[in-house]
Each structure stands twice: as structure tokens, then as C-alpha cells.
Design a protein around this motif. Structure first.
Motif, PDB file in Angstrom:
ATOM      1  N   THR A  22       0.790  -1.192  -0.165  1.00  9.04           N
ATOM      2  CA  THR A  22      -0.053   0.037  -0.192  1.00  9.04           C
ATOM      3  C   THR A  22       0.721   1.107  -0.011  1.00  9.04           C
ATOM      4  N   GLN A  23       1.916   1.253   0.704  1.00 15.46           N
ATOM      5  CA  GLN A  23       2.871   2.392   0.993  1.00 15.46           C
ATOM      6  C   GLN A  23       3.639   2.532  -0.554  1.00 15.46           C
ATOM      7  N   ALA A  24       3.894   1.408  -1.285  1.00 16.73           N
ATOM      8  CA  ALA A  24       4.654   1.414  -2.324  1.00 16.73           C
ATOM      9  C   ALA A  24       3.622   2.139  -3.414  1.00 16.73           C
ATOM     10  N   LEU A  25       2.337   1.740  -3.337  1.00 17.81           N
ATOM     11  CA  LEU A  25       1.469   2.256  -4.276  1.00 17.81           C
ATOM     12  C   LEU A  25       1.209   3.818  -4.027  1.00 17.81           C
ATOM     13  N   ASP A  26       1.158   4.205  -2.895  1.00 15.03           N
ATOM     14  CA  ASP A  26       0.913   5.603  -2.471  1.00 15.03           C
ATOM     15  C   ASP A  26       2.089   6.301  -2.912  1.00 15.03           C
ATOM     16  N   ASP A  27       3.376   5.873  -2.843  1.00 16.81           N
ATOM     17  CA  ASP A  27       4.502   6.588  -3.359  1.00 16.81           C
ATOM     18  C   ASP A  27       4.426   6.709  -4.966  1.00 16.81           C
ATOM     19  N   LEU A  28       4.083   5.843  -5.538  1.00 22.38           N
ATOM     20  CA  LEU A  28       4.066   5.825  -7.037  1.00 22.38           C
ATOM     21  C   LEU A  28       3.104   6.839  -7.375  1.00 22.38           C
ATOM     22  N   GLU A  29       1.721   6.920  -6.654  1.00 22.18           N
ATOM     23  CA  GLU A  29       0.868   7.881  -7.102  1.00 22.18           C
ATOM     24  C   GLU A  29       1.350   9.217  -6.955  1.00 22.18           C
ATOM     25  N   LEU A  30       2.229   9.386  -6.070  1.00 18.95           N
ATOM     26  CA  LEU A  30       2.697  10.960  -5.879  1.00 18.95           C
ATOM     27  C   LEU A  30       3.616  10.871  -6.953  1.00 18.95           C
ATOM     28  N   LYS A  31       4.352   9.925  -7.366  1.00 15.55           N
ATOM     29  CA  LYS A  31       5.199  10.144  -8.663  1.00 15.55           C
ATOM     30  C   LYS A  31       4.605  10.421  -9.909  1.00 15.55           C
ATOM     31  N   VAL A  32       3.178   9.870 -10.169  1.00 15.83           N
ATOM     32  CA  VAL A  32       2.579  10.042 -11.246  1.00 15.83           C
ATOM     33  C   VAL A  32       1.990  11.448 -11.214  1.00 15.83           C
ATOM     34  N   GLU A  33       1.606  11.696 -10.154  1.00 10.81           N
ATOM     35  CA  GLU A  33       0.865  13.100 -10.048  1.00 10.81           C
ATOM     36  C   GLU A  33       2.142  14.242 -10.421  1.00 10.81           C
ATOM     37  N   HIS A  34       3.284  14.048  -9.913  1.00 13.10           N
ATOM     38  CA  HIS A  34       4.417  14.812 -10.093  1.00 13.10           C
ATOM     39  C   HIS A  34       4.859  14.811 -11.677  1.00 13.10           C
ATOM     40  N   PHE A  35       4.506  13.748 -12.067  1.00 12.69           N
ATOM     41  CA  PHE A  35       4.893  13.752 -13.393  1.00 12.69           C
ATOM     42  C   PHE A  35       3.889  14.441 -14.413  1.00 12.69           C
ATOM     43  N   ARG A  36       2.499  14.259 -14.107  1.00  9.69           N
ATOM     44  CA  ARG A  36       1.792  15.000 -14.676  1.00  9.69           C
ATOM     45  C   ARG A  36       1.979  16.488 -14.740  1.00  9.69           C
ATOM     46  N   PHE A  37       2.171  16.849 -13.463  1.00 10.94           N
ATOM     47  CA  PHE A  37       2.254  18.305 -13.160  1.00 10.94           C
ATOM     48  C   PHE A  37       3.582  18.864 -14.101  1.00 10.94           C
ATOM     49  N   ARG A  38       4.667  18.054 -14.163  1.00  6.59           N
ATOM     50  CA  ARG A  38       5.682  18.622 -14.964  1.00  6.59           C
ATOM     51  C   ARG A  38       5.559  18.771 -16.419  1.00  6.59           C
ATOM     52  N   ALA A  39       4.610  17.566 -16.796  1.00  5.89           N
ATOM     53  CA  ALA A  39       4.273  17.444 -18.198  1.00  5.89           C
ATOM     54  C   ALA A  39       3.429  18.854 -18.537  1.00  5.89           C
ATOM     55  N   GLN A  40       2.606  19.285 -17.609  1.00  3.18           N
ATOM     56  CA  GLN A  40       1.700  20.471 -17.723  1.00  3.18           C
ATOM     57  C   GLN A  40       2.398  21.640 -17.913  1.00  3.18           C
ATOM     58  N   LYS A  41       3.278  21.686 -17.068  1.00  4.30           N
ATOM     59  CA  LYS A  41       4.220  22.999 -17.044  1.00  4.30           C
ATOM     60  C   LYS A  41       5.126  23.089 -18.216  1.00  4.30           C
ATOM     61  N   LEU A  42       5.630  21.926 -18.702  1.00  5.24           N
ATOM     62  CA  LEU A  42       6.183  21.847 -20.170  1.00  5.24           C
ATOM     63  C   LEU A  42       5.171  22.307 -21.406  1.00  5.24           C
ATOM     64  N   GLU A  43       3.936  21.894 -21.161  1.00  2.00           N
ATOM     65  CA  GLU A  43       2.958  22.373 -22.163  1.00  2.00           C
ATOM     66  C   GLU A  43       2.855  23.838 -21.967  1.00  2.00           C
ATOM     67  N   GLN A  44       2.636  24.239 -21.010  1.00  2.00           N
ATOM     68  CA  GLN A  44       2.472  25.883 -20.535  1.00  2.00           C
ATOM     69  C   GLN A  44       3.809  26.638 -21.249  1.00  2.00           C
ATOM     70  N   GLU A  45       4.994  25.914 -20.984  1.00  2.00           N
ATOM     71  CA  GLU A  45       6.109  26.410 -21.359  1.00  2.00           C
ATOM     72  C   GLU A  45       6.184  26.961 -23.011  1.00  2.00           C
ATOM     73  N   ARG A  46       5.837  25.660 -23.571  1.00  2.00           N
ATOM     74  CA  ARG A  46       5.565  25.548 -25.178  1.00  2.00           C
ATOM     75  C   ARG A  46       4.883  26.757 -25.381  1.00  2.00           C
ATOM     76  N   GLU A  47       3.561  26.770 -25.051  1.00  3.22           N
ATOM     77  CA  GLU A  47       2.474  27.999 -25.286  1.00  3.22           C
ATOM     78  C   GLU A  47       3.273  29.264 -25.280  1.00  3.22           C
ATOM     79  N   GLU A  48       3.970  29.463 -24.150  1.00  2.00           N
ATOM     80  CA  GLU A  48       4.578  30.725 -23.891  1.00  2.00           C
ATOM     81  C   GLU A  48       5.831  31.073 -24.850  1.00  2.00           C
ATOM     82  N   LEU A  49       6.498  29.939 -25.116  1.00  5.14           N
ATOM     83  CA  LEU A  49       7.575  30.342 -26.211  1.00  5.14           C
ATOM     84  C   LEU A  49       6.969  30.740 -27.587  1.00  5.14           C
ATOM     85  N   LEU A  50       5.904  30.014 -27.790  1.00  2.54           N
ATOM     86  CA  LEU A  50       5.055  30.142 -29.307  1.00  2.54           C
ATOM     87  C   LEU A  50       4.724  31.671 -29.261  1.00  2.54           C
ATOM     88  N   ARG A  51       4.125  32.064 -28.105  1.00  5.78           N
ATOM     89  CA  ARG A  51       3.513  33.429 -28.172  1.00  5.78           C
ATOM     90  C   ARG A  51       4.365  34.351 -28.119  1.00  5.78           C
TER      91      ARG A  51
END
Length: 202
Positions: A22-51
């Protein structure tokens, strides 16, 4: 007695193993959410560069900028090259939506598409008011100025991620519109909508 002790020990080991999983799964869930957050930030960075690149491209095309035609063509060409390079990077974070949220998103996309048509063919206060009313409606806090209640109600039915995305999109369009307005007022030329926003196609 010995058998009871062995059974208790086995039960403890089983419980510990389950807790570890259960603890291992909780740790992986945090990593997945952090991964999605970083991807969203990259998506925003791409938009800002294009603008930023599109803003530079529009400024380079303005007759108010004092440079030779050769310099202007070189600057515009290099800007287009960088825009193309940026567009070769595709970053997409998929959002899980309910049927109701999908329906609301479809309506928002259509309203934005209609707005983009207005921005390309119309001029003056009407289109500016429509754009600002959508932008104000997307903001989390109340603000003075026109607010499209219908747009706001539909946007609030979308996911939080979609609301943020279209808020950024509308802000980019408003910035671009005001930039053209300022440039055209300085040059004395009619307003031009030739610089399309490539950063956030719906």
C-alpha cells in the motif's frame, strides 16, 4: 500454543506485506501526479515560447520598426524557423472528463472558434468587448468590465484543468489583440489580424 504463536506471526507478516504494498502504491501515485504536473508545466512553457515568438514576428512585420527589408526578411525567417521547431514538440496531458464535462468543453471550443473568426474578419470595439467578456468570465475572481455569463456558466462545467487552459488561451488572445491595436495606432494603418496564434489550437 505453539501453533497459535505461529499463526499470529504469519498474520503479522501478511499485514506488514500488505502495508508495504500500500505504501509503495501511495509513493507511486505521488510520482505519477508529479510527472503529470511537470508535463503540464512543459505544455505551458511551449505555449509561452510560441506566444513570444509570434509577438516578435508581428513586431518585426510592423512598419514602425526601422530596419532594412533584408534585415526584416531575415528576422522574420529566423522567427518562423524557431516557431516551426517549437511546433515539432508535441506535449499533451489528457484529462479524464465526465460526459457532462465533455459536452461543456465542446461548447467552449465552439465559442472560441467563433471568437477566432471574429478576430480575423472584424475590427473595433465589438470584437474587443467580446474577447474581454470571455476573458473576464474565465477569471477566478470578479473583475470590473464586461463578463459573458453564458460563457462563464459553461466554462464552470468544465474540469479545473480545462478552465485554466482556456483562461491562458484567452489571455494570450487578449495580449495579442492589444499588441496589434497599439502597433496599428502608432503606424496609422488599419488594424491587421495577420498573425495567428499557433500556441493553443483547439
Amino acid at each position: 500454543m505453539a501453533e497459535e504463536g505461529a499463526a499470529d506471526e504469519a498474520e503479522v507478516k501478511k499485514k506488514d506485506k500488505n502495508e508495504n504494498l500500500t505504501q509503495a502504491l501511495d509513493d507511486l501515485e505521488l510520482k505519477v501526479e508529479h510527472f503529470r504536473f511537470r508535463a503540464q508545466k512543459l505544455e505551458q512553457e511551449r505555449e509561452e515560447l510560441l506566444r513570444e515568438l509570434e509577438r516578435l514576428q508581428c513586431q518585426s512585420s510592423s512598419p514602425t520598426i526601422d530596419m532594412s527589408e533584408g534585415e526584416r526578411e531575415e528576422l522574420i525567417g529566423n522567427t518562423e524557423r524557431l516557431i516551426y521547431r517549437c511546433l515539432t514538440v508535441d506535449i499533451t496531458v489528457h484529462t479524464v472528463r465526465t460526459p457532462a464535462q465533455e459536452a461543456a468543453l465542446g461548447k467552449i471550443k465552439q465559442l472560441i472558434a467563433d471568437l477566432d473568426k471574429m478576430l480575423k474578419i472584424e475590427d473595433g470595439m465589438d470584437v474587443k468587448r467580446k474577447l474581454l467578456s470571455y476573458l473576464n468570465a474565465s477569471l477566478p475572481e470578479e473583475i470590473e468590465g464586461p463578463t459573458d455569463q453564458k460563457f462563464q456558466g459553461t466554462l464552470l462545467q468544465c474540469t479545473a484543468d480545462d478552465q485554466k487552459k482556456y483562461r491562458r488561451m484567452l489571455q494570450a488572445r487578449a495580449d495579442q489583440f492589444l499588441m496589434h491595436e497599439d502597433a496599428d495606432s502608432l503606424s496609422g494603418l488599419p488594424k491587421s489580424n495577420g498573425c495567428a496564434d499557433k500556441s493553443d489550437a483547439t
